[in-house]
Design a protein around this motif. Structure first.
Motif, PDB file in Angstrom:
ATOM      1  N   VAL A 176     -11.674 -28.601  -5.291  1.00  0.00           N
ATOM      2  CA  VAL A 176     -11.866 -28.295  -3.874  1.00  0.00           C
ATOM      3  C   VAL A 176     -10.614 -28.745  -3.111  1.00  0.00           C
ATOM      4  CG1 VAL A 176     -13.326 -28.695  -1.852  1.00  0.00           C
ATOM      5  CG2 VAL A 176     -14.324 -28.724  -4.133  1.00  0.00           C
ATOM      6  N   PRO A 177     -10.126 -27.968  -2.153  1.00  0.00           N
ATOM      7  CA  PRO A 177      -9.021 -28.456  -1.327  1.00  0.00           C
ATOM      8  C   PRO A 177      -9.381 -29.793  -0.679  1.00  0.00           C
ATOM      9  CG  PRO A 177      -9.397 -26.132  -0.912  1.00  0.00           C
ATOM     10  CD  PRO A 177     -10.526 -26.591  -1.781  1.00  0.00           C
ATOM     11  N   LEU A 178      -8.433 -30.714  -0.699  1.00  0.00           N
ATOM     12  CA  LEU A 178      -8.641 -32.054  -0.153  1.00  0.00           C
ATOM     13  C   LEU A 178      -7.608 -32.328   0.929  1.00  0.00           C
ATOM     14  CD1 LEU A 178      -9.980 -34.993  -0.464  1.00  0.00           C
ATOM     15  CD2 LEU A 178      -7.899 -35.514  -1.755  1.00  0.00           C
ATOM     16  N   ILE A 179      -8.076 -32.772   2.079  1.00  0.00           N
ATOM     17  CA  ILE A 179      -7.200 -33.278   3.135  1.00  0.00           C
ATOM     18  C   ILE A 179      -7.377 -34.793   3.167  1.00  0.00           C
ATOM     19  CG2 ILE A 179      -6.740 -33.306   5.620  1.00  0.00           C
ATOM     20  CD1 ILE A 179      -7.668 -30.385   5.695  1.00  0.00           C
ATOM     21  N   LYS A 239      -1.372 -26.290   6.675  1.00  0.00           N
ATOM     22  CA  LYS A 239      -0.129 -25.527   6.502  1.00  0.00           C
ATOM     23  C   LYS A 239       0.598 -25.938   5.226  1.00  0.00           C
ATOM     24  CE  LYS A 239       0.689 -25.004  11.492  1.00  0.00           C
ATOM     25  NZ  LYS A 239       1.575 -25.401  12.617  1.00  0.00           N
ATOM     26  N   ALA A 240       0.674 -27.247   4.981  1.00  0.00           N
ATOM     27  CA  ALA A 240       1.402 -27.745   3.809  1.00  0.00           C
ATOM     28  C   ALA A 240       0.771 -27.254   2.510  1.00  0.00           C
ATOM     29  CB  ALA A 240       1.451 -29.271   3.835  1.00  0.00           C
ATOM     30  N   GLN A 241      -0.558 -27.182   2.481  1.00  0.00           N
ATOM     31  CA  GLN A 241      -1.252 -26.708   1.290  1.00  0.00           C
ATOM     32  C   GLN A 241      -1.343 -25.184   1.214  1.00  0.00           C
ATOM     33  OE1 GLN A 241      -4.771 -28.762  -0.107  1.00  0.00           O
ATOM     34  NE2 GLN A 241      -4.536 -30.338   1.468  1.00  0.00           N
ATOM     35  N   ALA A 246      -4.145 -21.166   7.276  1.00  0.00           N
ATOM     36  CA  ALA A 246      -2.830 -21.337   7.896  1.00  0.00           C
ATOM     37  C   ALA A 246      -2.329 -20.040   8.515  1.00  0.00           C
ATOM     38  CB  ALA A 246      -1.830 -21.849   6.866  1.00  0.00           C
ATOM     39  N   GLU A 247      -2.832 -18.897   8.029  1.00  0.00           N
ATOM     40  CA  GLU A 247      -2.417 -17.613   8.569  1.00  0.00           C
ATOM     41  C   GLU A 247      -3.109 -17.292   9.893  1.00  0.00           C
ATOM     42  OE1 GLU A 247      -3.247 -14.808   5.514  1.00  0.00           O
ATOM     43  OE2 GLU A 247      -1.957 -15.805   4.027  1.00  0.00           O
ATOM     44  N   ARG A 248      -4.043 -18.143  10.291  1.00  0.00           N
ATOM     45  CA  ARG A 248      -4.805 -17.896  11.515  1.00  0.00           C
ATOM     46  C   ARG A 248      -4.475 -18.924  12.607  1.00  0.00           C
ATOM     47  NH1 ARG A 248      -9.761 -14.767  10.586  1.00  0.00           N
ATOM     48  NH2 ARG A 248      -9.845 -14.043   8.435  1.00  0.00           N
ATOM     49  N   MET A 249      -3.323 -19.551  12.493  1.00  0.00           N
ATOM     50  CA  MET A 249      -2.916 -20.512  13.506  1.00  0.00           C
ATOM     51  C   MET A 249      -2.497 -19.809  14.794  1.00  0.00           C
ATOM     52  SD  MET A 249      -3.283 -23.527  12.289  1.00  0.00           S
ATOM     53  CE  MET A 249      -3.614 -24.257  10.688  1.00  0.00           C
TER      54      MET A 249
END
Length: 272
Positions: A176-179, A239-241, A246-249
């Motif tokens: 899973v993506p982790l922040i 953005k970094a990941q 990130a394309e919807r900023m």
């Protein structure tokens, strides 16, 4: 014959225009936030306390609708027990996102009404992730944002060791993506230092604000500035990941653009 030719030419022109037309904008998606008071929407009676989920929508364009379901004082266990998760699951659509940040109240052994053991905390995170994926939506795990706690030498201290580790473990196991907001927020507080970091939290002297006539010394909940800084950390990591989000900023205004509110004959371009 001439009419037939013009008709064919018109159709050809239409096909060319359609071929080069701008692509349809991406469909709207929802970004659900589930968690505790560090993210949650606040009522005016607690202002200037601000959850980092409150400024988050400003970083996205109009195709992202942020739905903040975080609630003060909730752990993973109580969020589930109070039936706060099921409505999110039922509402999820493919391509939606669920940002999951708990830990502050799970680790609170002094409050048995909300305490959740690390083992049960893991199980609850797995439930959030698996049920999100079952709806073809996207889970993102977030380590609990740090508290403001420095040692005598002015070094920021870890305040969520076991629960941040558990979050990272689940993220790694389930891919899973982790922040890692715990780490990033500690680094930010270290940059600010012992005194300046107070600006990020609900630190008020008596008389500073009518909601807190006797002042406030809170090292957990954020000021407006602190909430925005934490939201920026989250956005920067998206953005970094290179997550699809990130394309919807939101697109920044051109350097000399007039802000939308500044209209009329007296409006002037902003100074570079």
């Amino acid at each position: 014959m001439r009419l037939h030719f013009l008709h064919k030419a018109g159709l050809l022109s239409l096909f060319v225009l359609l071929a080069f037309a701008a692509p349809a904008p991406p469909k709207k998606i929802k970004l659900y936030l589930i968690g505790d008071s560090t993210i949650a929407q606040k009522v005016k009676q607690t202002f200037p306390e601000t959850g980092w989920g409150m400024p988050l929508p400003t970083f996205f364009d109009s195709t992202v609708v942020v739905d903040n379901r975080a609630v003060n004082g909730r752990s993973t266990r109580t969020f589930l027990a109070e039936n706060r998760w099921q409505p999110v699951v039922e509402a999820l659509q493919p391509d939606d996102y669920v940002f999951i940040q708990f830990g502050h109240n799970d680790e609170s052994e002094a409050h048995p009404d909300r305490y959740t053991s690390p083992a049960d905390y893991r199980k609850n995170l797995v439930k959030f992730v698996s049920e999100t994926r079952a709806k073809k939506a996207n889970p993102v795990l977030i380590t609990p944002v740090t508290r403001r706690k420095f040692d005598k030498e002015g070094r920021i201290m870890e305040t969520h060791v076991a629960y941040s580790a558990a979050t990272m473990e689940v993220a790694k196991t389930l891919k899973v993506p982790l922040i890692d907001l715990d780490r990033m927020s500690r680094e930010l507080l270290q940059q600010f230092g012992v005194e300046n970091s107070k600006l990020l939290f609900l630190q008020l002297e008596p008389g500073d604000h009518p909601n807190y006539p006797f002042g406030r010394n809170d090292n957990t909940h954020f000021s407006e500035l602190g909430a925005r800084k934490m939201a920026q950390l989250v956005v920067n990591d998206i953005k970094a990941q290179k997550l699809p989000l990130a394309e919807r900023m939101a697109k920044p205004l051109p350097k000399n653009a007039v802000p939308p509110a500044a209209t009329g004959k007296d409006a002037q371009p902003t100074t570079p």
